[in-house]
Write an enzyme that holds these catalytic residues in place. Structure first.
Site, PDB file in Angstrom:
ATOM      1  N   GLU A 194      25.267 -12.404 -28.354  1.00 45.30           N
ATOM      2  CA  GLU A 194      26.182 -11.689 -29.243  1.00 45.30           C
ATOM      3  C   GLU A 194      27.623 -12.148 -29.096  1.00 45.30           C
ATOM      4  O   GLU A 194      28.407 -12.137 -30.047  1.00 45.30           O
ATOM      5  CB  GLU A 194      26.114 -10.179 -28.949  1.00 45.30           C
ATOM      6  CG  GLU A 194      24.823  -9.529 -29.402  1.00 45.30           C
ATOM      7  CD  GLU A 194      24.686  -8.118 -28.858  1.00 45.30           C
ATOM      8  OE1 GLU A 194      23.722  -7.446 -29.260  1.00 45.30           O
ATOM      9  OE2 GLU A 194      25.521  -7.695 -28.039  1.00 45.30           O
TER      10      GLU A 194
ATOM     11  N   ASP B  52       5.683  15.702  10.773  1.00 41.09           N
ATOM     12  CA  ASP B  52       5.165  16.961  10.253  1.00 41.09           C
ATOM     13  C   ASP B  52       5.663  18.166  11.027  1.00 41.09           C
ATOM     14  O   ASP B  52       5.566  19.289  10.584  1.00 41.09           O
ATOM     15  CB  ASP B  52       3.625  16.946  10.228  1.00 41.09           C
ATOM     16  CG  ASP B  52       3.034  16.523  11.571  1.00 41.09           C
ATOM     17  OD1 ASP B  52       3.797  16.436  12.544  1.00 41.09           O
ATOM     18  OD2 ASP B  52       1.824  16.289  11.639  1.00 41.09           O
TER      19      ASP B  52
ATOM     20  N   THR C 219      17.596  -2.972 -32.789  1.00 41.67           N
ATOM     21  CA  THR C 219      16.426  -3.763 -32.444  1.00 41.67           C
ATOM     22  C   THR C 219      16.177  -3.857 -30.940  1.00 41.67           C
ATOM     23  O   THR C 219      15.070  -4.134 -30.512  1.00 41.67           O
ATOM     24  CB  THR C 219      16.568  -5.194 -33.005  1.00 41.67           C
ATOM     25  OG1 THR C 219      17.759  -5.752 -32.486  1.00 41.67           O
ATOM     26  CG2 THR C 219      16.617  -5.170 -34.512  1.00 41.67           C
TER      27      THR C 219
ATOM     28  N   ASP D 118       2.359   8.346  11.693  1.00 41.29           N
ATOM     29  CA  ASP D 118       1.676   9.033  12.776  1.00 41.29           C
ATOM     30  C   ASP D 118       0.182   8.820  12.614  1.00 41.29           C
ATOM     31  O   ASP D 118      -0.276   8.155  11.679  1.00 41.29           O
ATOM     32  CB  ASP D 118       2.054  10.510  12.860  1.00 41.29           C
ATOM     33  CG  ASP D 118       1.727  11.242  11.579  1.00 41.29           C
ATOM     34  OD1 ASP D 118       1.183  10.622  10.658  1.00 41.29           O
ATOM     35  OD2 ASP D 118       2.017  12.453  11.516  1.00 41.29           O
TER      36      ASP D 118
ATOM     37  N   ASN E  65      23.609  -9.889 -24.662  1.00 37.17           N
ATOM     38  CA  ASN E  65      25.072  -9.929 -24.670  1.00 37.17           C
ATOM     39  C   ASN E  65      25.600 -11.345 -24.827  1.00 37.17           C
ATOM     40  O   ASN E  65      26.568 -11.582 -25.539  1.00 37.17           O
ATOM     41  CB  ASN E  65      25.621  -9.345 -23.370  1.00 37.17           C
ATOM     42  CG  ASN E  65      25.656  -7.830 -23.422  1.00 37.17           C
ATOM     43  OD1 ASN E  65      25.378  -7.244 -24.460  1.00 37.17           O
ATOM     44  ND2 ASN E  65      25.984  -7.218 -22.318  1.00 37.17           N
TER      45      ASN E  65
ATOM     46  N   ALA F 286      29.914  -5.123 -28.121  1.00 38.42           N
ATOM     47  CA  ALA F 286      28.783  -5.989 -27.800  1.00 38.42           C
ATOM     48  C   ALA F 286      28.494  -5.960 -26.311  1.00 38.42           C
ATOM     49  O   ALA F 286      27.343  -6.006 -25.883  1.00 38.42           O
ATOM     50  CB  ALA F 286      29.078  -7.412 -28.249  1.00 38.42           C
TER      51      ALA F 286
HETATM   52  P1  ADP Z   1      -0.279  13.417  16.947  1.00 41.14           P
HETATM   53  O1  ADP Z   1       0.760  12.358  16.856  1.00 41.14           O
HETATM   54  O2  ADP Z   1      -1.629  12.822  17.177  1.00 41.14           O
HETATM   55  O3  ADP Z   1      -0.264  14.371  15.798  1.00 41.14           O
HETATM   56  P2  ADP Z   1       0.862  15.594  18.491  1.00 41.14           P
HETATM   57  O4  ADP Z   1       2.267  15.279  18.799  1.00 41.14           O
HETATM   58  O5  ADP Z   1       0.584  16.558  17.411  1.00 41.14           O
HETATM   59  O6  ADP Z   1       0.030  14.229  18.286  1.00 41.14           O
HETATM   60  O7  ADP Z   1       0.154  16.146  19.788  1.00 41.14           O
HETATM   61  C1  ADP Z   1       0.305  15.505  21.034  1.00 41.14           C
HETATM   62  C2  ADP Z   1      -0.686  16.049  22.004  1.00 41.14           C
HETATM   63  O8  ADP Z   1      -0.442  17.436  22.235  1.00 41.14           O
HETATM   64  C3  ADP Z   1      -2.100  15.976  21.518  1.00 41.14           C
HETATM   65  O9  ADP Z   1      -2.717  14.777  21.891  1.00 41.14           O
HETATM   66  C4  ADP Z   1      -2.771  17.147  22.216  1.00 41.14           C
HETATM   67  O10 ADP Z   1      -3.190  16.748  23.494  1.00 41.14           O
HETATM   68  C5  ADP Z   1      -1.662  18.149  22.357  1.00 41.14           C
HETATM   69  N1  ADP Z   1      -1.734  19.164  21.305  1.00 41.14           N
HETATM   70  C6  ADP Z   1      -1.556  18.987  19.982  1.00 41.14           C
HETATM   71  N2  ADP Z   1      -1.672  20.147  19.304  1.00 41.14           N
HETATM   72  C7  ADP Z   1      -1.934  21.094  20.227  1.00 41.14           C
HETATM   73  C8  ADP Z   1      -2.158  22.523  20.181  1.00 41.14           C
HETATM   74  N3  ADP Z   1      -2.135  23.197  19.013  1.00 41.14           N
HETATM   75  N4  ADP Z   1      -2.396  23.168  21.333  1.00 41.14           N
HETATM   76  C9  ADP Z   1      -2.433  22.497  22.496  1.00 41.14           C
HETATM   77  N5  ADP Z   1      -2.213  21.181  22.615  1.00 41.14           N
HETATM   78  C10 ADP Z   1      -1.991  20.476  21.518  1.00 41.14           C
HETATM   79 MG    MG Z   2       0.338  16.321  15.241  1.00 38.33          MG
END
Ligand code: ADP
Ligand code: MG
Length: 845
Positions: A642, A573, A672, A294, A639, A248
């Site tokens: 039971e 990311d 059941t 972000d 339980n 049970a």
């Molecule tokens: P977020 O938090 O907005 O994604 P990031 O950390 O990706 O910011 O980017 C920070 C900064 O770096 C941006 O504000 C931009 O000025 C610069 N940045 C982002 N991507 C690039 C890139 N591919 N080439 C040159 N500068 C960049």
């Molecule tokens: Mg970014």
């Protein structure tokens, strides 16, 4: 290099097969079923079966055997479904690769890669085939997956890279020479096939609960055996009681029910674009108290367009539709000329970005911001020369990227990382402030018009620059982010925006979407206190904005908040976000725009990169946690009902006969009770799910215990015992006598019916811990309706279908007996409503 043609690639794909590892053969379903029949509880019950047989109780023996098998099949079916669901989730995980085909970079499914493809890799990518490096720039590969070696290697042209490794830095073009089953990874994968993932914390916690209950059951069973012997019962009879009590109480069906309800939640989440990578993340999600999100792509759409360009010669406005390469610019001619020069440099720094026309729209290929720069160049009709060049790709610590070509050096990046490298920069600071205030993302573009001899390493290349100008990029907020943020607030979840962007831009966006909190706290990564506790105190507010954050800061933020007792969800990311994602309770990666590295470190992958999806997943997590506690309460209540007859029998020294037999207990558990418990696991989130903080902690807490053992269980037990005793009494039985067999059978059947009906009411009572059934109503969970109908049908079978009534020892109640049994329904509902009313008064709602 132009790469393969699409036609050639398709032909090779057809001939050589997909670039996927051979499917690991799962264990045979029969083997899994067998496993369910020989685990700890099953073995315990098998022992009982054998003992019952030896003790000369073949019916009981067969009945227990049926219970074990039914339970096993049921558990197997649930786990099998859960497994399949998890497999489907894995298949949904995005796996893409960038290749050069027909002369242009394209993003394809990783499974479509073929030998001869030119694979373009960049930081954060997972290498998805074996190949030979053609060209490399600052290229570093983390091979720890294959070799266990944690220091990245730097393959140069002519050297090999292998599937399964990750690009830690830089970029490279690779000529694929082996795919799928022919890669080195496939050989290793075959060896590690057997490795099973470790059990999740939730599974461990549940396992503990089940173990404690089972051992208690066993101890109580043994105790009853002793009592029975003391009362002078034959050993066989005592044994029967002991088995009844144990069976049970053992919650053998619990674990698979929990697994299935998590799997179901995971599937629901997937259909809302939230992919959990481990089932127990479902539960952790529900417990989230702090979200660090972000900005770009999560709160905003990541659809970038250049709207303004500032140059020392004046400002220019840029017009155009989305990523359409045709557009107009307007401003003083001198400024427009300067913007042309700027666009050349900016385009050089974003060589991989381009636009493609499909479905009547211009679609970005590559990083949206770089595509926006590409589009700017197109709108100005400038064509970036693409001679031999060295590239130093963007990295989130340096915050800029650069290219060295024959004419000099071109740099693009965050203004605060570039301005210090420029000689003249008057007016720039004011221009940045003005652009950022409008919520525009600001990029600086600079150049050195001559080579300096030594450009090896970005430290040497990125110096003595001349500022060409500042680019203001517009990235509109996602439309329903404000609603999702509001729903976090009602749920008592705190929010912080964590971004690498400029503080003023970050603040403007935070204001636009309604994230910025009442104390308007905007901090910068490099100003955060070094002390963990101080950092935690500083950040433990709702609506904080933290700008110019590096991946290391993210990690510290996650840890500091956790030390404040928060369950932290953190998005990321980039290639360096892995540690922060792993450290957070819920690491969240982007499925559409993030890197493979981030995805593999995450617990949750957002297929649509949308903040609202995080909130939807949290809601489902909360609902699932509530569901698990719903059916736990339901189980435990049963339980109590039971066990009570056995306790009363023992306490009365046998003067009150056993109200229900051991076989009836088994019938309740396996017949059941099963479906309503399952149906409670499918309860949908409702408007209360996201109201107020979630009381987290262990699954079995005070509320569950109070409700099962203090309210619902006793109500059900009292009603069934009362029905039993009243029927006996009216039939002429008096305390201490041994009732006549026919009378006992009818009284037992009545008690049994009362428990089943009580459980029916209990199922509805368990739908909420705070609202009575009059408020929740009986609609809203269709499965529960079916489950209850099934429960009643099974009750009918047990009571009326020969030989079951004789076997179980419970005959159909008399009309009066039915009334008594039916009374269990209002009794349980009343007890439930009363206790909920008291509870509400206590917490003052
Ligand atoms: P977020 O938090 O907005 O994604 P990031 O950390 O990706 O910011 O980017 C920070 C900064 O770096 C941006 O504000 C931009 O000025 C610069 N940045 C982002 N991507 C690039 C890139 N591919 N080439 C040159 N500068 C960049
Ligand atoms: Mg970014």
């Amino acid at each position: 290099m132009t790469g393969l043609t699409s036609a050639e690639a398709a032909r090779r794909l057809h001939d050589d097969g997909a670039n996927t590892l051979p499917k690991t053969k799962g264990r045979h379903p029969l083997l899994l079923l067998l496993e369910q029949l020989i685990h700890f509880f099953a073995l315990m019950l098998w022992a009982a079966t054998a003992l019952a047989y030896i003790a000369g109780m073949p019916v009981l023996s067969v009945a227990i055997a049926i219970v074990v098998v039914l339970n096993g099949v049921f558990a197997f079916a649930q786990e099998y479904r859960a497994d399949r669901a998890a497999q489907r989730l894995r298949d949904l995980m995005p796996a893409r690769a960038t290749v050069r085909r027909d002369g242009a970079p394209q993003v394809v499914d990783a499974s479509e890669l073929v030998v001869g493809d030119e694979l373009l890799l960049e930081a954060g990518d997972r290498v998805c085939a074996d190949g030979e490096v053609l060209t490399a720039a600052g290229f570093a590969v983390d091979e720890s997956m294959l070799t266990g070696e944690s220091v990245p290697v730097h393959p140069v042209a002519g050297e090999l890279v292998h599937a399964g490794t990750h690009v830690a830095e830089g970029e490279a073009a690779v000529l694929v020479n082996a795919t799928g089953p022919h890669t080195k990874l496939a050989g290793i994968a075959a060896l590690t096939q057997e490795a099973k993932p470790p059990p999740s914390p939730l599974a461990l916690q549940l396992h503990k609960v089940v173990m404690v209950v089972a051992l208690t059951a066993l101890a109580v069973g043994v105790l009853f055996f002793g009592v029975a012997l003391l009362l002078g019962l034959p050993a066989t009879q005592g044994f029967l009681f002991a088995v009844g009590v144990t069976v049970a109480l053992v919650p053998e069906g619990l674990l698979p029910t929990v697994t299935l309800s998590l799997a179901r939640a995971a599937q629901n989440m997937a259909s809302q674009h939230a992919l959990v990578r481990r089932l127990d993340a479902v539960e952790t999600l529900g417990a989230t108290t702090f979200i660090c999100t972000d900005k770009t792509g999560t709160l905003t759409r990541n659809e970038m367009s250049v709207v303004k360009v500032w140059t020392p010669a004046g400002e220019v406005a840029v017009h155009g539709d989305g990523y359409d390469p045709v557009g107009t610019v307007d401003g003083p001619p001198a400024a427009v000329d300067q913007v042309r020069a700027l666009a050349v440099s900016a385009k050089l720094c974003s060589p991989k970005a381009h636009v493609r026309r499909s479905e009547d729209r211009w679609q970005p290929v590559g990083d949206p911001m770089e595509v926006a720069l590409h589009v700017l160049a197109a709108r100005l009709d400038v064509d970036g020369p693409s001679a031999d060049s060295i590239r130093y790709p963007f990295d989130p610590r340096r915050r800029r990227s650069s290219v060295v070509d024959a004419d000099g050096v071109h740099v693009t990046g965050a203004p605060d990382s570039i301005l210090p490298l420029c000689a003249a920069r008057s007016g720039a600071a004011e221009a940045i402030a003005a652009l950022a205030k409008d919520g525009l993302r600001v990029l600086a573009v600079a150049r050195r018009p001559a080579r300096a001899g030594d450009e090896s390493g970005w430290q040497h290349a990125e110096r003595d620059l001349e500022l060409l100008g500042l680019v203001g990029l517009h990235d509109p907020p996602r439309h329903d982010v404000a609603g999702a943020i509001a729903s976090c607030r009602t749920a008592g979840i705190k929010l912080a925006m964590i971004t690498g962007d400029h503080p003023v831009t970050a603040r403007a966006i935070a204001e636009q979407v309604g994230l910025l909190g009442p104390d308007q706290l905007v901090l910068q990564g490099d100003q955060l206190p070094a002390d963990r506790d101080e950092l935690g105190r500083l950040l433990d507010h709702d609506g904080v904005v933290i700008a110019r954050v590096t991946p290391e800061d993210k990690l510290r933020i996650a840890v500091a908040l956790q030390h404040r007792g928060h369950v932290v969800a953190m998005t990321g990311d980039g290639v360096n976000d892995g540690p922060a994602l792993r450290a957070a309770d819920i690491g969240i990666a982007m499925g559409a725009s993030g890197t493979d590295v981030a995805r593999e470190a995450a617990d949750l992958v957002l297929l649509d990169d949308h903040f609202g999806t995080i909130v939807a997943a949290i809601e489902l997590g909360r609902a699932t946690f509530a569901n698990i506690r719903r059916f736990l309460t339901y189980h435990l209540t049963d339980n109590v009902a039971e066990l009570t007859p056995f306790v009363i029998w023992a306490l009365s020294g046998g003067s009150i006969p056993l109200a229900i037999s051991v076989l009836q207990v088994l019938a309740l558990d396996i017949g059941t009770d099963l479906l309503p418990a399952l149906a409670l696991g499918a309860e949908r989130p409702n408007e209360h799910t996201m109201r107020g903080k979630l009381r987290t902690g262990s699954l079995i807490d005070k509320t569950v215990v109070r409700r099962a053992f203090g309210v619902l269980g006793p109500a059900e037990a009292v009603m069934s015992m009362a029905a039993f005793l009243i029927v006996l009494h009216l039939g002429g039985w008096r305390f201490g006598q041994t009732p006549d067999t026919a009378l006992l059978a009818v009284a037992s059947g009545t008690a049994f019916t009362a428990i089943v009906l009580g459980q029916l009411a209990n199922a509805y009572a368990c739908r909420s811990v705070s609202r009575p059934v009059t408020k929740t109503g009986v609609r809203g969970n269709r499965l529960l309706g079916y489950a209850v109908a099934f429960e009643l049908a099974v009750l009918g079978i047990f009571l009326f279908l020969p030989p079951l009534p004789d076997l179980l020892g419970g005959h159909a109640p008399s009309p009066l007996g039915w009334l008594l049994a039916l009374a269990a329904i209002p009794a349980v509902l009343l007890a439930d409503a009363a206790s909920k009313a008291v509870g509400r008064r206590l917490i003052g709602r």
